[in-house]
Write a protein that holds these residues in place. Structure first.
Motif, mmCIF file in Angstrom:
data_model
loop_
_atom_site.group_PDB
_atom_site.id
_atom_site.type_symbol
_atom_site.label_atom_id
_atom_site.label_comp_id
_atom_site.label_asym_id
_atom_site.label_seq_id
_atom_site.Cartn_x
_atom_site.Cartn_y
_atom_site.Cartn_z
ATOM 1 N N HIS A 29 50.569 21.170 -26.388
ATOM 2 C CA HIS A 29 51.977 21.416 -25.831
ATOM 3 C C HIS A 29 51.719 23.062 -25.416
ATOM 4 O O HIS A 29 51.356 23.577 -25.715
ATOM 5 C CB HIS A 29 52.758 21.329 -26.982
ATOM 6 C CG HIS A 29 54.018 21.710 -26.790
ATOM 7 N ND1 HIS A 29 54.959 21.153 -25.923
ATOM 8 C CD2 HIS A 29 55.095 22.762 -27.068
ATOM 9 C CE1 HIS A 29 56.161 21.618 -26.029
ATOM 10 N NE2 HIS A 29 56.279 22.708 -26.622
ATOM 11 N N GLN A 45 50.873 3.943 -23.697
ATOM 12 C CA GLN A 45 50.693 5.381 -24.028
ATOM 13 C C GLN A 45 50.554 6.325 -23.012
ATOM 14 O O GLN A 45 51.490 7.505 -23.152
ATOM 15 C CB GLN A 45 49.416 5.332 -24.809
ATOM 16 C CG GLN A 45 49.372 4.378 -25.878
ATOM 17 C CD GLN A 45 48.144 4.656 -26.962
ATOM 18 O OE1 GLN A 45 47.389 5.445 -26.846
ATOM 19 N NE2 GLN A 45 47.796 3.560 -27.465
ATOM 20 N N GLY A 52 51.520 15.370 -25.219
ATOM 21 C CA GLY A 52 52.956 15.512 -24.644
ATOM 22 C C GLY A 52 53.544 14.422 -24.170
ATOM 23 O O GLY A 52 54.487 14.345 -23.446
ATOM 24 N N ARG A 53 53.017 13.208 -24.508
ATOM 25 C CA ARG A 53 53.787 11.930 -24.082
ATOM 26 C C ARG A 53 54.938 11.419 -24.929
ATOM 27 O O ARG A 53 54.695 11.919 -26.215
ATOM 28 C CB ARG A 53 52.519 10.896 -23.718
ATOM 29 C CG ARG A 53 51.475 11.118 -23.343
ATOM 30 C CD ARG A 53 50.435 9.847 -22.960
ATOM 31 N NE ARG A 53 49.893 9.650 -24.572
ATOM 32 C CZ ARG A 53 48.568 10.006 -24.815
ATOM 33 N NH1 ARG A 53 47.421 10.140 -24.024
ATOM 34 N NH2 ARG A 53 48.149 9.327 -26.148
ATOM 35 N N SER A 54 55.561 10.646 -24.721
ATOM 36 C CA SER A 54 56.725 9.850 -25.253
ATOM 37 C C SER A 54 56.442 8.322 -24.723
ATOM 38 O O SER A 54 55.916 8.031 -23.879
ATOM 39 C CB SER A 54 58.079 10.682 -25.053
ATOM 40 O OG SER A 54 58.501 10.303 -23.729
ATOM 41 N N SER A 55 57.339 7.727 -25.618
ATOM 42 C CA SER A 55 57.555 5.990 -25.225
ATOM 43 C C SER A 55 57.896 5.982 -23.678
ATOM 44 O O SER A 55 57.548 5.109 -23.065
ATOM 45 C CB SER A 55 58.180 5.529 -26.321
ATOM 46 O OG SER A 55 59.725 6.131 -26.380
ATOM 47 N N ARG A 56 58.863 6.876 -23.289
ATOM 48 C CA ARG A 56 59.453 6.453 -22.034
ATOM 49 C C ARG A 56 58.749 7.506 -20.831
ATOM 50 O O ARG A 56 58.601 7.208 -19.862
ATOM 51 C CB ARG A 56 60.917 7.115 -21.889
ATOM 52 C CG ARG A 56 61.877 6.093 -22.726
ATOM 53 C CD ARG A 56 63.104 6.818 -22.689
ATOM 54 N NE ARG A 56 63.731 6.702 -21.139
ATOM 55 C CZ ARG A 56 64.445 7.363 -20.451
ATOM 56 N NH1 ARG A 56 64.911 8.650 -21.114
ATOM 57 N NH2 ARG A 56 64.706 7.546 -19.417
ATOM 58 N N ARG A 57 58.197 8.659 -21.355
ATOM 59 C CA ARG A 57 57.836 9.710 -20.337
ATOM 60 C C ARG A 57 56.115 9.655 -20.669
ATOM 61 O O ARG A 57 55.656 10.543 -21.294
ATOM 62 C CB ARG A 57 58.318 10.874 -20.452
ATOM 63 C CG ARG A 57 57.942 11.921 -19.616
ATOM 64 C CD ARG A 57 58.814 13.291 -19.644
ATOM 65 N NE ARG A 57 58.093 14.319 -18.894
ATOM 66 C CZ ARG A 57 58.615 15.319 -18.687
ATOM 67 N NH1 ARG A 57 59.977 15.468 -18.854
ATOM 68 N NH2 ARG A 57 58.090 16.385 -18.138
ATOM 69 N N GLN A 58 55.386 8.762 -20.421
ATOM 70 C CA GLN A 58 54.041 8.568 -20.557
ATOM 71 C C GLN A 58 53.184 9.457 -19.520
ATOM 72 O O GLN A 58 52.172 9.720 -19.938
ATOM 73 C CB GLN A 58 53.595 7.204 -20.761
ATOM 74 C CG GLN A 58 54.276 6.503 -21.919
ATOM 75 C CD GLN A 58 54.027 5.071 -21.889
ATOM 76 O OE1 GLN A 58 52.998 4.351 -21.177
ATOM 77 N NE2 GLN A 58 54.540 4.462 -22.812
ATOM 78 N N THR A 115 61.968 13.464 -13.346
ATOM 79 C CA THR A 115 61.594 14.753 -13.959
ATOM 80 C C THR A 115 62.249 15.960 -13.648
ATOM 81 O O THR A 115 62.115 16.345 -12.554
ATOM 82 C CB THR A 115 59.835 15.104 -13.798
ATOM 83 O OG1 THR A 115 59.281 13.585 -14.149
ATOM 84 C CG2 THR A 115 59.371 15.948 -15.112
ATOM 85 N N LYS A 143 56.036 4.738 -17.349
ATOM 86 C CA LYS A 143 55.382 4.087 -18.411
ATOM 87 C C LYS A 143 54.377 3.441 -17.708
ATOM 88 O O LYS A 143 54.261 2.995 -16.575
ATOM 89 C CB LYS A 143 56.440 2.908 -19.033
ATOM 90 C CG LYS A 143 57.415 3.578 -19.543
ATOM 91 C CD LYS A 143 58.130 2.291 -20.487
ATOM 92 C CE LYS A 143 59.286 2.784 -21.440
ATOM 93 N NZ LYS A 143 60.104 1.591 -22.075
#
Length: 168
Positions: A29, A45, A52-58, A115, A143
């Protein structure tokens, strides 16, 4: 599944293609972005080795042409890794592609939205954030739908199967 040539013949129109120009992985991060020649995409993933990934912003993606326009506008030579995106593409437009399926080599990415540039962009160069706010200039987030390897030089294009996924 149809390959691109079959799709072009079926739709009767030429599909616009581009190129994967660069790949960056984020170590930590707020950490350094490392340029790599290829990366493993992991469905659901993101890119292996990038934090720094999320479920929406991979995965995050920027356009080379837009980045070069910011450099000209600011009269600065700013490395594109400063944007902190994972992928840089050329030859295609990312603005207003929410719900679209972007193919990068053999990997499909579902575009989730724009973004939004953060305050870190003004730390890179004063005025950069404001320039990037217009017309999806900060790029897009997506994703990962398929496992596979993405490689600098891969062909990129939007599938005709757009707006078929629930991106919530």
């Amino acid at each position: 599944a149809l390959d691109r040539d079959d799709t072009e013949m079926k739709t009767g129109r030429e599909m616009k293609t581009g190129r994967l120009e660069a790949i960056w992985l984020k170590r930590a991060h707020r950490g350094q972005m490392d340029a790599v020649a290829e990366a493993a995409a992991i469905a659901g993933q993101g890119l292996a080795g990038s934090v720094g990934r999320s479920s929406r912003r991979q995965v995050t993606i920027i356009e080379r042409e837009r980045w070069e326009s910011y450099q000209r506008a600011l009269s600065l030579d700013i490395p594109p890794s400063s944007r902190r995106a994972n992928l840089m593409v050329s030859g295609i437009t990312l603005a207003r592609t929410r719900g679209g399926i972007l193919r990068v080599g053999g990997v499909r990415l579902a575009i989730g939205g724009e973004t939004t540039p953060c305050e870190r962009m003004d730390e890179v160069a004063q005025g950069l954030r404001a320039l990037m706010r217009a017309n999806w200039g900060g790029g897009v987030f997506a994703k990962v739908l398929d496992d596979g390897i993405v490689t600098v030089g891969d062909t990129v294009y939007f599938d005709d199967e757009q707006n078929t996924l629930d991106l919530s």
